[in-house]
Design a protein around this motif. Structure first.
Motif, PDB file in Angstrom:
ATOM      1  N   SER A  49     -38.311  33.811  -2.114  1.00  0.00           N
ATOM      2  CA  SER A  49     -38.232  34.562  -3.374  1.00  0.00           C
ATOM      3  C   SER A  49     -39.347  34.164  -4.344  1.00  0.00           C
ATOM      4  CB  SER A  49     -36.859  34.379  -4.010  1.00  0.00           C
ATOM      5  OG  SER A  49     -36.602  33.016  -4.221  1.00  0.00           O
ATOM      6  N   SER A 108     -28.114  25.047 -15.612  1.00  0.00           N
ATOM      7  CA  SER A 108     -26.980  25.949 -15.416  1.00  0.00           C
ATOM      8  C   SER A 108     -26.180  26.136 -16.698  1.00  0.00           C
ATOM      9  CB  SER A 108     -26.069  25.418 -14.312  1.00  0.00           C
ATOM     10  OG  SER A 108     -26.758  25.371 -13.096  1.00  0.00           O
ATOM     11  N   THR A 115     -33.759  31.130 -13.687  1.00  0.00           N
ATOM     12  CA  THR A 115     -34.466  31.995 -12.728  1.00  0.00           C
ATOM     13  C   THR A 115     -35.632  31.259 -12.065  1.00  0.00           C
ATOM     14  OG1 THR A 115     -35.779  32.914 -14.531  1.00  0.00           O
ATOM     15  CG2 THR A 115     -33.817  34.138 -13.875  1.00  0.00           C
ATOM     16  N   PRO A 119     -34.452  31.472  -8.161  1.00  0.00           N
ATOM     17  CA  PRO A 119     -34.975  32.839  -8.275  1.00  0.00           C
ATOM     18  C   PRO A 119     -34.278  33.837  -7.350  1.00  0.00           C
ATOM     19  CG  PRO A 119     -36.498  31.460  -7.054  1.00  0.00           C
ATOM     20  CD  PRO A 119     -35.424  30.561  -7.579  1.00  0.00           C
ATOM     21  N   LEU A 121     -31.020  34.059  -7.101  1.00  0.00           N
ATOM     22  CA  LEU A 121     -29.694  34.347  -7.651  1.00  0.00           C
ATOM     23  C   LEU A 121     -29.814  35.148  -8.947  1.00  0.00           C
ATOM     24  CD1 LEU A 121     -27.970  30.855  -7.215  1.00  0.00           C
ATOM     25  CD2 LEU A 121     -27.660  32.876  -5.792  1.00  0.00           C
ATOM     26  N   ASN A 122     -28.791  35.915  -9.240  1.00  0.00           N
ATOM     27  CA  ASN A 122     -28.746  36.615 -10.521  1.00  0.00           C
ATOM     28  C   ASN A 122     -28.222  35.674 -11.589  1.00  0.00           C
ATOM     29  OD1 ASN A 122     -29.623  39.112  -9.506  1.00  0.00           O
ATOM     30  ND2 ASN A 122     -27.551  39.575  -8.767  1.00  0.00           N
ATOM     31  N   ASP A 123     -28.740  35.804 -12.790  1.00  0.00           N
ATOM     32  CA  ASP A 123     -28.354  34.921 -13.885  1.00  0.00           C
ATOM     33  C   ASP A 123     -27.120  35.465 -14.592  1.00  0.00           C
ATOM     34  OD1 ASP A 123     -28.198  33.044 -15.855  1.00  0.00           O
ATOM     35  OD2 ASP A 123     -30.125  33.493 -16.784  1.00  0.00           O
ATOM     36  N   TYR A 124     -25.980  35.347 -13.919  1.00  0.00           N
ATOM     37  CA  TYR A 124     -24.686  35.714 -14.503  1.00  0.00           C
ATOM     38  C   TYR A 124     -23.915  34.439 -14.791  1.00  0.00           C
ATOM     39  CZ  TYR A 124     -25.633  40.365 -12.580  1.00  0.00           C
ATOM     40  OH  TYR A 124     -26.196  41.565 -12.256  1.00  0.00           O
ATOM     41  N   VAL A 127     -22.150  33.013 -11.746  1.00  0.00           N
ATOM     42  CA  VAL A 127     -23.072  32.372 -10.808  1.00  0.00           C
ATOM     43  C   VAL A 127     -23.457  30.990 -11.326  1.00  0.00           C
ATOM     44  CG1 VAL A 127     -25.366  32.524  -9.753  1.00  0.00           C
ATOM     45  CG2 VAL A 127     -23.945  34.573  -9.938  1.00  0.00           C
ATOM     46  N   ARG A 128     -23.718  30.898 -12.633  1.00  0.00           N
ATOM     47  CA  ARG A 128     -24.071  29.601 -13.211  1.00  0.00           C
ATOM     48  C   ARG A 128     -22.901  28.628 -13.116  1.00  0.00           C
ATOM     49  NH1 ARG A 128     -26.683  31.718 -18.542  1.00  0.00           N
ATOM     50  NH2 ARG A 128     -25.328  30.122 -19.403  1.00  0.00           N
TER      51      ARG A 128
END
Length: 171
Positions: A49, A108, A115, A119, A121-124, A127-128
């Motif tokens: 990525s 996190s 990111t 990179p 993963l989505n920054d939601y 997810v964090r």
């Protein structure tokens, strides 16, 4: 015939003692392998990525982990009880892993640089939270390894006591 039997018995005792000594490091070996593959997957995902900062950090951990693995290879068959210097890279590796995990935990929590480190993963928020959990588990495991290394260095681990008991029983 008795000479061969006595020689076999002596070899069996030496092998048992070698295995006792090497099993002192069993947890360290398994957790080192766990961290190695975790960092390898992180490096590969970062490379694919194009997350070069994460790739540099994970590659650094892989290199130091390689030195720690080489220490374990050298420890097999080592009969000395002085292992303080023989676990040098293991200690360094787990310190570095703990430092990186602390940094990743802060990333996190704040989201700043997320990111860059992940990179792929989505920054939601969910997810964090997941990453925070993984990093906390990893930090705990590194802390356990550091405590085990200290216990081994100070000869306060259970396996060292087993070795002493075994030696007394065969004497």
């Amino acid at each position: 015939m008795n000479y061969n039997k006595a020689k076999q018995e002596q070899l069996r005792k030496e092998t048992a003692e070698t295995n006792f000594r090497y099993n002192r490091f069993l947890l360290l070996r398994y957790l080192l392998a766990f961290f190695f593959f975790t960092n390898l997957y992180w490096a590969l995902a970062s490379f694919l990525s194009q997350g070069y900062l994460a790739l540099i950090i994970s590659s650094f951990l892989l290199v130091v982990g390689g030195f720690a693995v080489s220490e374990h290879v050298k420890l097999y068959g080592d009969r000395s009880n002085q292992v303080e210097l023989k676990l040098h890279y293991n200690r360094l590796y787990h310190l570095f892993q703990l430092i990186v995990n602390t940094y990743l935990f802060l990333v996190s929590i704040t989201g700043w640089g997320f990111t860059w480190m992940f990179p792929f993963l989505n920054d939601y928020f969910q997810v964090r939270l997941f990453i925070m959990g993984i990093v906390l588990v990893g930090s705990g495991l590194s802390w356990v390894c550091l405590r085990r290394i200290r216990a081994i260095s100070q000869k306060k681990d259970k396996h060292y006591q087993y070795i002493k008991e075994y030696k007394r029983s065969i004497s």
